[in-house]
Design a protein around this motif. Structure first.
Motif, PDB file in Angstrom:
ATOM      1  N   VAL A  85      -6.040   0.248   1.311  1.00  0.00           N
ATOM      2  CA  VAL A  85      -4.893   0.129   0.422  1.00  0.00           C
ATOM      3  C   VAL A  85      -3.734  -0.383   1.262  1.00  0.00           C
ATOM      4  O   VAL A  85      -3.319   0.261   2.225  1.00  0.00           O
ATOM      5  CB  VAL A  85      -4.518   1.488  -0.215  1.00  0.00           C
ATOM      6  CG1 VAL A  85      -3.294   1.322  -1.122  1.00  0.00           C
ATOM      7  CG2 VAL A  85      -5.693   2.074  -0.993  1.00  0.00           C
ATOM      8  N   GLY A  86      -3.246  -1.559   0.922  1.00  0.00           N
ATOM      9  CA  GLY A  86      -2.075  -2.113   1.588  1.00  0.00           C
ATOM     10  C   GLY A  86      -0.841  -1.688   0.812  1.00  0.00           C
ATOM     11  O   GLY A  86      -0.757  -1.953  -0.394  1.00  0.00           O
ATOM     12  N   ILE A  87       0.084  -1.002   1.486  1.00  0.00           N
ATOM     13  CA  ILE A  87       1.324  -0.580   0.825  1.00  0.00           C
ATOM     14  C   ILE A  87       2.462  -1.439   1.364  1.00  0.00           C
ATOM     15  O   ILE A  87       2.903  -1.262   2.496  1.00  0.00           O
ATOM     16  CB  ILE A  87       1.606   0.920   1.047  1.00  0.00           C
ATOM     17  CG1 ILE A  87       0.438   1.763   0.513  1.00  0.00           C
ATOM     18  CG2 ILE A  87       2.922   1.314   0.369  1.00  0.00           C
ATOM     19  CD1 ILE A  87       0.617   3.269   0.658  1.00  0.00           C
ATOM     20  N   SER A  88       2.885  -2.403   0.550  1.00  0.00           N
ATOM     21  CA  SER A  88       3.970  -3.299   0.947  1.00  0.00           C
ATOM     22  C   SER A  88       5.289  -2.541   0.902  1.00  0.00           C
ATOM     23  O   SER A  88       5.608  -1.882  -0.085  1.00  0.00           O
ATOM     24  CB  SER A  88       4.033  -4.496   0.002  1.00  0.00           C
ATOM     25  OG  SER A  88       5.264  -5.162   0.161  1.00  0.00           O
ATOM     26  N   MET A  89       6.064  -2.667   1.976  1.00  0.00           N
ATOM     27  CA  MET A  89       7.386  -2.037   2.026  1.00  0.00           C
ATOM     28  C   MET A  89       8.490  -3.061   1.758  1.00  0.00           C
ATOM     29  O   MET A  89       9.645  -2.826   2.065  1.00  0.00           O
ATOM     30  CB  MET A  89       7.574  -1.343   3.382  1.00  0.00           C
ATOM     31  CG  MET A  89       6.628  -0.164   3.593  1.00  0.00           C
ATOM     32  SD  MET A  89       6.747   1.105   2.313  1.00  0.00           S
ATOM     33  CE  MET A  89       8.349   1.813   2.727  1.00  0.00           C
ATOM     34  N   ASP A  90       8.116  -4.198   1.180  1.00  0.00           N
ATOM     35  CA  ASP A  90       9.110  -5.214   0.811  1.00  0.00           C
ATOM     36  C   ASP A  90       9.976  -4.673  -0.321  1.00  0.00           C
ATOM     37  O   ASP A  90       9.475  -4.005  -1.218  1.00  0.00           O
ATOM     38  CB  ASP A  90       8.407  -6.497   0.350  1.00  0.00           C
ATOM     39  CG  ASP A  90       7.777  -7.237   1.504  1.00  0.00           C
ATOM     40  OD1 ASP A  90       8.493  -8.007   2.155  1.00  0.00           O
ATOM     41  OD2 ASP A  90       6.576  -7.021   1.768  1.00  0.00           O
ATOM     42  N   SER A  91      11.253  -4.984  -0.256  1.00  0.00           N
ATOM     43  CA  SER A  91      12.175  -4.452  -1.261  1.00  0.00           C
ATOM     44  C   SER A  91      12.712  -5.528  -2.205  1.00  0.00           C
ATOM     45  O   SER A  91      13.566  -5.259  -3.035  1.00  0.00           O
ATOM     46  CB  SER A  91      13.342  -3.742  -0.572  1.00  0.00           C
ATOM     47  OG  SER A  91      13.983  -4.632   0.304  1.00  0.00           O
TER      48      SER A  91
END
Length: 170
Positions: A85-91
């Motif tokens: 599971v890739g959790i993107s921290m892009d806002s």
């Protein structure tokens, strides 16, 4: 309580010679997030699988280096019980993340995370931050920064094969 937790983690790291602040064999926080494709990705649905949870961002150079290795592991071991599971921290919204996922041909589910999600995993010191979770739902290894691919591959393959501890040494 944070001070007590920090002191306990420091003591565990000092006693075990552990190179990361993660306490091995701690339970994984439960979460349920929606993937970029609109599917629910929930930790409870990944029970009895070896799971890599990767906190990353599109602007992160080491994250870009890590993705081909994660794709390789996923295609090789998905049928044997590996989930990533890739959790993107892009806002800045999902459009740039979707474009990035397409460009890098990310084969595993990607969700968008936030500070609350990161805090549930003990907070992030840097990106990528990658957790390897064993089939019993315990954190077997935590990497801060680009994981050494040989080390990561060995641990994941051992866990998928059912080797106790996945090669983790404390």
């Amino acid at each position: 309580t944070m001070l007590v937790l920090f002191a306990a983690m420091l003591a565990a790291a000092a006693l075990g010679g552990c190179s990361t602040p993660a306490t091995p064999a701690s339970d994984v926080p439960q979460f349920s997030l929606t993937s970029l494709e609109g599917k629910t990705v929930a930790m409870k649905d990944l029970a009895n699988k070896v799971v890599i949870i990767d906190f990353w961002a599109t602007w992160c150079g080491p994250c870009r280096e890590e993705i081909p290795h994660l794709n390789e592991l996923y295609s090789e071991l998905k049928s044997k019980g590996l989930e990533i599971v890739g959790i993107s921290m892009d806002s800045d919204g999902t459009d740039s993340v979707k474009d990035f996922v397409r460009e890098f041909r990310m084969q595993y589910p990607v969700v968008v995370g936030d500070e609350k999600r990161a805090e549930s995993f003990g907070g992030l010191i840097g990106l990528p931050t990658t957790f390897i979770i064993d089939r019993s739902g315990k954190i077997a290894k935590k990497y801060i920064g680009l994981p050494p691919s040989d080390d990561m591959t060995k641990i994941v393959k051992d866990l998928v094969a059912g080797v106790a501890g996945g090669g983790f040494r404390d």
